[in-house]
Design a protein around this motif. Structure first.
Motif, PDB file in Angstrom:
ATOM      1  N   MET A 123       0.944  -1.120  -0.070  1.00  0.00           N
ATOM      2  CA  MET A 123      -0.032  -0.218   0.121  1.00  0.00           C
ATOM      3  C   MET A 123       0.845   1.418  -0.583  1.00  0.00           C
ATOM      4  O   MET A 123       1.647   1.366   0.698  1.00  0.00           O
ATOM      5  CB  MET A 123      -1.034  -0.489   1.483  1.00  0.00           C
ATOM      6  N   LYS A 124       0.360   2.739  -0.682  1.00  0.00           N
ATOM      7  CA  LYS A 124       1.075   3.130  -1.186  1.00  0.00           C
ATOM      8  C   LYS A 124       0.840   4.203   0.052  1.00  0.00           C
ATOM      9  O   LYS A 124       0.130   4.316   1.510  1.00  0.00           O
ATOM     10  CB  LYS A 124       0.051   4.331  -2.018  1.00  0.00           C
ATOM     11  N   THR A 125       2.284   4.867   0.500  1.00  0.00           N
ATOM     12  CA  THR A 125       2.774   5.155   1.473  1.00  0.00           C
ATOM     13  C   THR A 125       2.172   6.574   1.227  1.00  0.00           C
ATOM     14  O   THR A 125       3.401   7.668   0.868  1.00  0.00           O
ATOM     15  CB  THR A 125       3.652   5.452   2.617  1.00  0.00           C
ATOM     16  N   ILE A 126       1.755   7.685   2.159  1.00  0.00           N
ATOM     17  CA  ILE A 126       1.180   9.640   1.884  1.00  0.00           C
ATOM     18  C   ILE A 126       1.953   9.881   3.208  1.00  0.00           C
ATOM     19  O   ILE A 126       1.463   9.732   4.541  1.00  0.00           O
ATOM     20  CB  ILE A 126       0.095   9.562   1.673  1.00  0.00           C
ATOM     21  N   SER A 127       2.836  10.821   3.232  1.00  0.00           N
ATOM     22  CA  SER A 127       3.551  11.099   4.305  1.00  0.00           C
ATOM     23  C   SER A 127       3.135  13.599   4.067  1.00  0.00           C
ATOM     24  O   SER A 127       3.240  13.581   3.541  1.00  0.00           O
ATOM     25  CB  SER A 127       5.665  11.116   4.080  1.00  0.00           C
ATOM     26  N   ILE A 128       2.939  13.478   5.444  1.00  0.00           N
ATOM     27  CA  ILE A 128       1.410  14.420   5.742  1.00  0.00           C
ATOM     28  C   ILE A 128       2.891  15.522   6.555  1.00  0.00           C
ATOM     29  O   ILE A 128       3.632  15.056   7.700  1.00  0.00           O
ATOM     30  CB  ILE A 128       0.381  14.527   6.058  1.00  0.00           C
ATOM     31  N   GLY A 129       2.997  16.371   6.217  1.00  0.00           N
ATOM     32  CA  GLY A 129       4.008  17.943   7.223  1.00  0.00           C
ATOM     33  C   GLY A 129       2.949  18.776   7.382  1.00  0.00           C
ATOM     34  O   GLY A 129       2.166  19.888   5.891  1.00  0.00           O
ATOM     35  N   ASN A 164      -8.333   9.742  13.686  1.00  0.00           N
ATOM     36  CA  ASN A 164      -9.575   9.271  12.398  1.00  0.00           C
ATOM     37  C   ASN A 164      -8.409   8.220  10.775  1.00  0.00           C
ATOM     38  O   ASN A 164      -9.187   8.567  10.166  1.00  0.00           O
ATOM     39  CB  ASN A 164     -10.176  10.257  11.481  1.00  0.00           C
ATOM     40  N   ARG A 165      -6.897   8.229  11.658  1.00  0.00           N
ATOM     41  CA  ARG A 165      -6.756   7.966  10.189  1.00  0.00           C
ATOM     42  C   ARG A 165      -6.962   5.980   9.919  1.00  0.00           C
ATOM     43  O   ARG A 165      -6.669   6.084   8.997  1.00  0.00           O
ATOM     44  CB  ARG A 165      -4.970   7.500  11.266  1.00  0.00           C
ATOM     45  N   SER A 166      -7.532   5.058  10.721  1.00  0.00           N
ATOM     46  CA  SER A 166      -7.500   3.812  10.005  1.00  0.00           C
ATOM     47  C   SER A 166      -9.032   4.332   8.997  1.00  0.00           C
ATOM     48  O   SER A 166      -9.104   3.885   7.877  1.00  0.00           O
ATOM     49  CB  SER A 166      -8.149   2.924  11.243  1.00  0.00           C
ATOM     50  N   LEU A 167      -9.551   4.655   9.375  1.00  0.00           N
ATOM     51  CA  LEU A 167     -10.777   5.795   8.916  1.00  0.00           C
ATOM     52  C   LEU A 167     -10.613   5.904   6.417  1.00  0.00           C
ATOM     53  O   LEU A 167     -11.003   5.988   5.821  1.00  0.00           O
ATOM     54  CB  LEU A 167     -12.417   6.038   9.405  1.00  0.00           C
ATOM     55  N   SER A 174      -8.565   3.970   5.340  1.00  0.00           N
ATOM     56  CA  SER A 174      -9.269   2.646   4.421  1.00  0.00           C
ATOM     57  C   SER A 174     -10.173   3.377   3.332  1.00  0.00           C
ATOM     58  O   SER A 174     -10.271   2.791   2.402  1.00  0.00           O
ATOM     59  CB  SER A 174     -10.166   2.226   4.767  1.00  0.00           C
ATOM     60  N   ARG A 175     -10.452   4.401   3.262  1.00  0.00           N
ATOM     61  CA  ARG A 175     -11.262   5.424   2.284  1.00  0.00           C
ATOM     62  C   ARG A 175      -9.925   5.939   0.657  1.00  0.00           C
ATOM     63  O   ARG A 175     -10.750   5.900  -0.020  1.00  0.00           O
ATOM     64  CB  ARG A 175     -11.813   6.650   2.334  1.00  0.00           C
ATOM     65  N   LEU A 176      -9.397   6.140   1.505  1.00  0.00           N
ATOM     66  CA  LEU A 176      -7.738   6.690   1.007  1.00  0.00           C
ATOM     67  C   LEU A 176      -7.567   5.538  -0.588  1.00  0.00           C
ATOM     68  O   LEU A 176      -6.953   5.034  -1.501  1.00  0.00           O
ATOM     69  CB  LEU A 176      -6.990   7.439   1.383  1.00  0.00           C
ATOM     70  N   GLY A 177      -6.947   4.272   0.210  1.00  0.00           N
ATOM     71  CA  GLY A 177      -6.347   3.254   0.035  1.00  0.00           C
ATOM     72  C   GLY A 177      -4.933   3.558   0.367  1.00  0.00           C
ATOM     73  O   GLY A 177      -4.100   2.742  -0.759  1.00  0.00           O
ATOM     74  N   ALA A 178      -4.261   4.297   1.141  1.00  0.00           N
ATOM     75  CA  ALA A 178      -2.897   4.520   0.984  1.00  0.00           C
ATOM     76  C   ALA A 178      -3.169   4.881   2.874  1.00  0.00           C
ATOM     77  O   ALA A 178      -3.905   5.549   3.632  1.00  0.00           O
ATOM     78  CB  ALA A 178      -2.436   5.882   0.371  1.00  0.00           C
ATOM     79  N   ASN A 179      -1.860   4.291   3.186  1.00  0.00           N
ATOM     80  CA  ASN A 179      -1.153   4.697   4.422  1.00  0.00           C
ATOM     81  C   ASN A 179      -0.868   6.086   4.728  1.00  0.00           C
ATOM     82  O   ASN A 179      -0.245   6.892   3.594  1.00  0.00           O
ATOM     83  CB  ASN A 179      -0.219   4.042   5.264  1.00  0.00           C
ATOM     84  N   LEU A 180      -1.600   6.756   5.501  1.00  0.00           N
ATOM     85  CA  LEU A 180      -1.431   8.691   6.326  1.00  0.00           C
ATOM     86  C   LEU A 180      -0.267   8.336   7.474  1.00  0.00           C
ATOM     87  O   LEU A 180      -0.105   7.318   8.351  1.00  0.00           O
ATOM     88  CB  LEU A 180      -2.156   8.790   6.980  1.00  0.00           C
ATOM     89  N   HIS A 181       0.859   8.951   6.429  1.00  0.00           N
ATOM     90  CA  HIS A 181       2.097   9.773   7.746  1.00  0.00           C
ATOM     91  C   HIS A 181       2.510  10.993   8.431  1.00  0.00           C
ATOM     92  O   HIS A 181       3.052  10.860   7.475  1.00  0.00           O
ATOM     93  CB  HIS A 181       3.393   8.731   7.578  1.00  0.00           C
ATOM     94  N   LEU A 182       2.045  11.035   9.777  1.00  0.00           N
ATOM     95  CA  LEU A 182       2.132  13.063  10.219  1.00  0.00           C
ATOM     96  C   LEU A 182       3.316  12.986  10.027  1.00  0.00           C
ATOM     97  O   LEU A 182       3.857  12.030  11.272  1.00  0.00           O
ATOM     98  CB  LEU A 182       1.296  12.762  11.311  1.00  0.00           C
TER      99      LEU A 182
END
Length: 69
Positions: free
Chosen positions: A1-7, A25-28, A31-39
């Motif tokens: 799964m793709k990871t999106i880094s957020i700043g 709300n990371r997991s929700l 799941s909707r985005l289809g990618a992992n979020l990384h703050l």
């Protein structure tokens, strides 16, 4: 799964609100985005004031240029 880094630049009322939404709300969102979020980083001039949120070690910094890079 793709990871999106957020700043985030700024950790006032809006920045804290966005960070809380992302963390709570990371997991929700993932799941909707289809990618992992990384703050990855949150930058603010004042890193000593209590914002009512706990960031992982090294996430809350005072160097906005590091977030942009």
């Amino acid at each position: 799964m793709k990871t999106i880094s957020i700043g985030l630049l700024g950790c006032g009322t809006v920045g804290v609100g966005v960070a809380k939404l992302l963390l709570e709300n990371r997991s929700l969102i993932q799941s909707r985005l289809g990618a992992n979020l990384h703050l990855k980083n949150v930058a603010d001039i004042d890193t000593t004031t209590d914002r009512g949120i706990v960031f992982d070690e090294g996430v809350f910094i005072n160097d906005a240029f590091a977030v942009v890079e």
